[in-house]
Each structure stands twice: as C-alpha cells, then as structure tokens.
Write an enzyme that holds these catalytic residues in place. Sequence first.
Site, PDB file in Angstrom:
ATOM      1  N   SER A 140     -23.843  16.574  13.364  1.00 18.72           N
ATOM      2  CA  SER A 140     -22.820  15.732  12.496  1.00 18.72           C
ATOM      3  C   SER A 140     -23.268  15.809  11.169  1.00 18.72           C
ATOM      4  O   SER A 140     -23.550  17.229  10.556  1.00 18.72           O
ATOM      5  CB  SER A 140     -23.161  14.198  13.008  1.00 18.72           C
ATOM      6  OG  SER A 140     -22.069  13.542  12.638  1.00 18.72           O
ATOM      7  N   GLU A 241     -17.438  21.275  15.903  1.00 15.84           N
ATOM      8  CA  GLU A 241     -17.421  19.967  16.455  1.00 15.84           C
ATOM      9  C   GLU A 241     -16.944  19.080  15.614  1.00 15.84           C
ATOM     10  O   GLU A 241     -17.108  19.368  14.335  1.00 15.84           O
ATOM     11  CB  GLU A 241     -18.504  19.558  17.081  1.00 15.84           C
ATOM     12  CG  GLU A 241     -19.685  19.528  16.407  1.00 15.84           C
ATOM     13  CD  GLU A 241     -19.880  18.090  15.959  1.00 15.84           C
ATOM     14  OE1 GLU A 241     -19.321  16.917  16.302  1.00 15.84           O
ATOM     15  OE2 GLU A 241     -20.706  18.011  14.783  1.00 15.84           O
ATOM     16  N   HIS A 310     -20.295  14.951  19.503  1.00 12.05           N
ATOM     17  CA  HIS A 310     -20.642  13.792  19.490  1.00 12.05           C
ATOM     18  C   HIS A 310     -20.412  13.260  20.855  1.00 12.05           C
ATOM     19  O   HIS A 310     -19.738  12.626  21.340  1.00 12.05           O
ATOM     20  CB  HIS A 310     -19.851  12.771  18.566  1.00 12.05           C
ATOM     21  CG  HIS A 310     -20.184  12.995  17.008  1.00 12.05           C
ATOM     22  ND1 HIS A 310     -19.757  14.354  16.355  1.00 12.05           N
ATOM     23  CD2 HIS A 310     -20.673  12.172  16.272  1.00 12.05           C
ATOM     24  CE1 HIS A 310     -20.378  14.340  15.018  1.00 12.05           C
ATOM     25  NE2 HIS A 310     -20.756  13.077  15.044  1.00 12.05           N
TER      26      HIS A 310
END
Length: 341
Positions: A140, A241, A310
């Site tokens: 992230s 992602e 995630h």
Amino acid sequence: MNRETFLQLIGIGGMAPFFNYKAAMVDGKGVIKPKALSRGDTIGLISPAGIIGDDTDYDKIVERIQQLGYKTKEGANARRKYGYLAGTDEQRAADLNAMFADPSVDAVMPFRGGWGCNRILDLINYELIQKHPKILVGFSDITSLLLAIQAKTGLTTFHGPVAKVVWTTFTKRHFHKLLGSSALTTLRRRSLHVSKEYDRLNIIRPGQARGRLLGGNLSVLTAMIGSDYLPEWEGSILFLEDVGEDVYRIDRMLTQLKLSGILDRISALVFGQCTACDISDEHGFTLREILDQHIKPLQIPAFSGALFGHIDHMGTLPVGISAELNAGEGSITLLESAVRT
C-alpha cells in the site's frame, strides 16, 4: 556517546536530507540482497505513515508478530500521533533510519500503511541503508519506501504484509518461504482454493516474459511520477494493485503511466487485486475493460487477478529481482533468490 551524537552520526539528528545521494550500482543494475529472515530474528516495527489506534491495538499487533516466531523492537516514535500521521515527518523518518542503523534489528516492517511515506522520502539516509542492508517489507503506501530505497541503493525490498494484516496460513507460508530461504518461489493464481473471494484470473494477453519485478500500489506509484525516487523501468515486469478506487480513477492513473512513458518500457504487466474498486456510473467501463484498453495495445504478456494487494491471502513479491511472468498460467516465478542465506 550520547543519543544526540549517535543520531547525528547516522544522519537523523538534524534530519539533513539525502535526496542528492546516488548509489553506486554495479553495471548500472546491481542488486543488494538482504540477509534471510529466520525465526528468532528481530523485526523492527515502525510507523512511517498512518496511525492505528490506542496502545491496546498496537500491543495486539506486536503479540501477533511474536507469535509468528520473531522478536520485536519498536521505533521510538512508532506510537506517536500527529493528525492522521504517526508523528511528524522527521520523527517517522528517524525511526526508519534508526532501524537500519541498529545491528540488533534484522528486518523492518511498518505497523500499517495509510498515507505519509511520500512525505519522508527526502529525509531518508539512503547511504546508511546501502551500508546496512536488511529486509524492508510492506505494501500500500509503503510502496513509496520500497521503490525509492530500491532505486537509490539497489537493495531488494519486499511488497508484502505489514504488521497489522490478518496473517492467514497462505500469507504466512509465502512470507516465510520468500524471506527465509533462497528458494525460487512461484506465485500462482490457481494455487489457492479460496480464489472465488477475489478477482478472477483474467488473461489480458498470453505469453511469457522476463524482467525485474517493479511496482506496488498504483495510486502511490502515480503520485511519485516526476520525482527522483523511481527506478529504471526498461524491460521490467510491472506489478500493480489498489483498493477503494472507482474504476474511472484506475483509468486515469493508467493513462498517467502511459503518458509518462512507463508502460511503453516494460516487458510484462500483472495487476493483482483491486479491492472494492467500484463503478459509480452505470454507463462506465468495468475494470477488465479498462485494463484491456490500456494493456492490450502494448502487445506484452499480461494478466490480472494475481494474489497480492489489499487481501487476506497475500503473496509477497521482491522488488528488483529477476522473474518470469507466464500470463497463460497466471504465474510469477523468481529466477534468482531474493535474499542471501
């Protein structure tokens, strides 16, 4: 030696910026591999981005990491709060630098991501990190640190769990295998029986390609474009992602990657999971349509739906290591070890 003198020696006392530092790279593409992580080793826990909650929340996470078989050591500022950030920029960067300088710490792992890592990139002591390489793992917002440190020092970093994740059997197994041994692992889409919970394997364009694995969170990566903290993309396998983004924002960010020249330089692409990426307009495109529009014209092997991002069942990927992507199989296979044993 007092604490102030120690901090000045490792470059975090006055927080002098090191953004002009350029690592000496062997043959222009040298890679530094960190030492493998064994059970019983010490993981340094820091908070380079967002906050978590009260001390009870932190205590539970520390206990969870210890239950995995590791000792823990927290950064001096790891539990601070400064608005939505875990301390000031200087405090958060100081903990990162200190963990790399600390010989008792074997790996560095953030408690969580969130937002804030981009704010400390010019406060990181890259020369210190290159001289004292060790595992740095996260995902992230931690993408900022993974890419910047790899680009500036040549150190292999790892897109994988932060401390607060669920730590499922799959996540633990892949984490231990990749970081704890020199095994040439494969992240294969069809290897997990719970795959129905996630985006399905979508072969955008079949084929195989080799290159260095580079990437991370799409939102964070696009926010770094134009800075001095991104690696060379030529011939790389780009992995992406994201979470909580409307599909039109994914479209916008992929367009930015195209216009910046990144997409034209890669050899292959894999999109992991785009968790809670919704379509707000009934006339909008699906995520699959957006990926097809941007990736198919590149005529490179590509697929989406890989098991990273995630999600609870999270694979770990090394940043900067040579790999082979097989789009038809939905697999990524390492061609060299990610750590030294």
